[in-house]
Design a protein around this motif. Structure first.
Motif, PDB file in Angstrom:
ATOM      1  N   ALA A 123       1.638  91.246 -51.766  1.00 44.89           N
ATOM      2  CA  ALA A 123       2.489  90.442 -50.876  1.00 44.89           C
ATOM      3  C   ALA A 123       2.628  89.014 -51.412  1.00 44.89           C
ATOM      4  O   ALA A 123       3.735  88.476 -51.469  1.00 44.89           O
ATOM      5  CB  ALA A 123       1.909  90.429 -49.462  1.00 44.89           C
ATOM      6  N   LEU A 127       6.265  87.669 -52.570  1.00 45.82           N
ATOM      7  CA  LEU A 127       6.798  86.626 -51.692  1.00 45.82           C
ATOM      8  C   LEU A 127       6.837  85.256 -52.355  1.00 45.82           C
ATOM      9  O   LEU A 127       7.640  84.417 -51.960  1.00 45.82           O
ATOM     10  CB  LEU A 127       6.011  86.580 -50.387  1.00 45.82           C
ATOM     11  N   LEU A 136       1.037  83.678 -45.843  1.00 43.88           N
ATOM     12  CA  LEU A 136       0.532  85.001 -45.488  1.00 43.88           C
ATOM     13  C   LEU A 136      -0.431  84.874 -44.314  1.00 43.88           C
ATOM     14  O   LEU A 136      -1.061  83.819 -44.134  1.00 43.88           O
ATOM     15  CB  LEU A 136      -0.200  85.624 -46.674  1.00 43.88           C
ATOM     16  N   MET A 146       1.313  94.171 -41.074  1.00 39.28           N
ATOM     17  CA  MET A 146       1.932  93.701 -42.313  1.00 39.28           C
ATOM     18  C   MET A 146       3.400  94.108 -42.353  1.00 39.28           C
ATOM     19  O   MET A 146       4.261  93.322 -42.763  1.00 39.28           O
ATOM     20  CB  MET A 146       1.201  94.245 -43.543  1.00 39.28           C
ATOM     21  N   LEU A 150       6.512  91.499 -42.693  1.00 36.37           N
ATOM     22  CA  LEU A 150       7.538  91.586 -43.741  1.00 36.37           C
ATOM     23  C   LEU A 150       8.930  91.791 -43.147  1.00 36.37           C
ATOM     24  O   LEU A 150       9.906  91.227 -43.630  1.00 36.37           O
ATOM     25  CB  LEU A 150       7.191  92.691 -44.729  1.00 36.37           C
TER      26      LEU A 150
END
Length: 173
Positions: A123, A127, A136, A146, A150
């Motif tokens: 991630a 990202l 995060l 999660m 997202l």
């Protein structure tokens, strides 16, 4: 004498998966990972050049990052040939899967750490290109949380891209 069943550890949602399957050899596991490009497309649109999709690059880098992390934890990570994806792995349109790794000298606790590291590293890597200012979650989210995180980024990012595209092309009213 009855043997214990082999364990499987998994983290799956509509965006990514990490599956780790115990092998018959003590302390040996197979590591599988993949990413759904069609789900990440809304985040990665126009974020990379030709052949440099951030989601693809993120999952490719993940294997190297997991190998390094495993070594730091006293495990040995090696490439595996001739192993098919397990039935638990998502299949179908949009899924991009990396070749598996064999993790040796691992414990169940170490495998849980590998899963958490993998999800957060993937991630973070993707990202960093797609949504560089995003933070995060501090606590490790379960797979559903999660996915929700997202998805929330996807909607905002896609809406902004469409509006910018329309502004650039004189379509905004």
């Amino acid at each position: 004498m009855q043997s214990e069943p082999l364990r499987s550890f998994e983290y799956k949602n509509d965006f990514l998966y990490i599956l780790i399957r115990e092998e018959p050899s003590p302390g040996a596991y197979l590591y599988f990972c993949g990413i759904n490009l069609s789900r990440f497309c809304r985040l990665a649109w126009r974020k990379g050049g030709i052949c440099s999709n951030p989601a693809v690059r993120g999952i490719q880098l993940l294997r190297a990052h997991v190998s390094a992390f495993a070594a730091e934890q006293g495990m040995i990570a090696t490439k595996v040939d001739g192993v098919d994806l397990p039935p638990l792995a998502p299949h179908g349109h949009g899924w991009y899967n990396q070749d598996p790794l064999r993790l040796e000298q691992a414990s169940a606790g170490g495998i849980r750490e590998i899963i958490e590291f993998s999800v957060m590293d993937l991630a973070r890597t993707v990202l960093a290109v797609c949504v560089p200012d995003v933070r995060l979650p501090k606590a490790f989210p379960d797979a559903a949380a999660m996915q929700q995180f997202l998805e929330s980024l996807s909607v905002v990012e896609e809406r902004e891209r469409v509006m910018a595209f329309e502004r650039e092309n004189g379509r905004a009213g």
